[in-house]
Design a protein around this motif. Structure first.
Motif, PDB file in Angstrom:
ATOM      1  N   HIS A 266       0.850  -1.198   0.000  1.00  0.00           N
ATOM      2  CA  HIS A 266       0.000   0.000   0.000  1.00  0.00           C
ATOM      3  C   HIS A 266       0.882   1.244   0.000  1.00  0.00           C
ATOM      4  CE1 HIS A 266      -4.303   1.176   0.849  1.00  0.00           C
ATOM      5  NE2 HIS A 266      -3.699   2.353   1.003  1.00  0.00           N
TER       6      HIS A 266
ATOM      7  N   GLU B  61      -8.418   1.753  -2.919  1.00  0.00           N
ATOM      8  CA  GLU B  61      -8.948   1.434  -1.626  1.00  0.00           C
ATOM      9  C   GLU B  61     -10.361   1.994  -1.498  1.00  0.00           C
ATOM     10  OE1 GLU B  61      -7.296   3.988   1.786  1.00  0.00           O
ATOM     11  OE2 GLU B  61      -5.769   4.339   0.216  1.00  0.00           O
TER      12      GLU B  61
ATOM     13  N   HIS C  98      -6.709  -2.509   5.410  1.00  0.00           N
ATOM     14  CA  HIS C  98      -5.523  -1.649   5.341  1.00  0.00           C
ATOM     15  C   HIS C  98      -5.368  -0.820   6.613  1.00  0.00           C
ATOM     16  CE1 HIS C  98      -3.559   2.153   4.335  1.00  0.00           C
ATOM     17  NE2 HIS C  98      -4.737   2.767   4.237  1.00  0.00           N
TER      18      HIS C  98
END
Length: 258
Positions: free
Chosen positions: A6, A92, A158
């Motif tokens: 990420h 995301e 995340h």
């Protein structure tokens, strides 16, 4: 080898030295970087980077904060871009209750559409969660309960900062947790959770340029710093760094198909 699952490498913070940032990542053993999207332009910028650098991969989605003003054509563009070869996940997406609660219904609607997109494309999905864990996990659990094959829905929560009990719910829902620089912050409260979360459920991330780990806290984050996160995981679990790198890399490789 390490994977940063990420990193927002397309943001302006990297415009002046992206080549050097990539070189430092490779020197630190970070051979693959996955770039999450926040809106349609960011997907295109991420794909441009994937064309320029080996070992980069993209996601496609609308960040929950973007859904307040997102249009139908924005989501249609996300759907189309999920067909690109370099796109390995929907993300995301998720829920963010921190800044503005005036459009919760739109966040929920777009979240469900992103989940369905991930299922339709057989892609993992990466969730952003800020002060919205209960609603987010409840929606995931609801959708999962309706699937003929619940394992078809998979991905990452995340920037996980939750409790061991929350990590267990994430695992029961078939998801990994993304552990980032917050783990290295004093009194962050993540130590206990990381000690008990199975290594097979963990993937590593920087969220660059944000949330740089100690000893770079307060500065721009970059993928090379995922090594500091791996070292902290190794310390907490009393494992060799090599073992942490091996398992978390295997987790990310299998999840994203990279």
């Amino acid at each position: 080898m390490l994977i940063d699952t990420h990193a927002h490498m397309y943001l302006d913070a990297f415009d002046d030295d992206v080549d050097e940032v990539v070189d430092r990542a490779r020197a630190a053993g970070v051979e693959k970087i996955v770039l999450p999207a926040i809106d349609v332009p960011s997907i295109h910028r991420a794909l441009d980077l994937c064309d320029r650098y080996d070992g980069m991969f993209a996601m496609a989605a609308l960040h929950p904060s973007e859904t307040r003003d997102a249009t139908e054509s924005d989501f249609e563009a996300v759907v189309d871009l999920c067909r690109e070869d370099h796109v390995v996940a929907v993300g995301e997406t998720g829920l963010d209750y921190y800044w503005d609660r005036s459009f919760d219904d739109r966040q929920h609607a777009f979240l469900r559409r992103h989940i369905q997109l991930a299922l339709d494309r057989d892609l993992p999905i990466v969730f952003h969660n800020r002060e919205a864990f209960e609603d987010l996990i409840s929606i995931v659990e609801e959708v999962r309960s309706e699937l003929d094959d619940p394992q078809h829905l998979r991905g990452i929560f995340h920037c996980f900062t939750g409790t061991p009990a929350e990590a267990e719910r994430v695992a029961d829902a078939g998801f990994h947790v993304g552990i980032g620089g917050i783990l290295t912050f004093k009194n962050a409260g993540l130590d206990e959770a990381v000690r008990v979360i199975p290594l097979e459920q963990i993937v590593l991330e920087t969220d660059a340029p944000y949330l740089a780990p100690v000893p770079h806290r307060g500065n721009r984050n970059e993928p090379a710093y995922v090594r500091f996160i791996a070292e902290r995981v190794a310390d907490l679990k009393e494992l060799d760094l090599e073992r942490v790198a091996q398992v978390t890399t295997r987790n990310a490789d299998a999840l994203f198909g990279i």
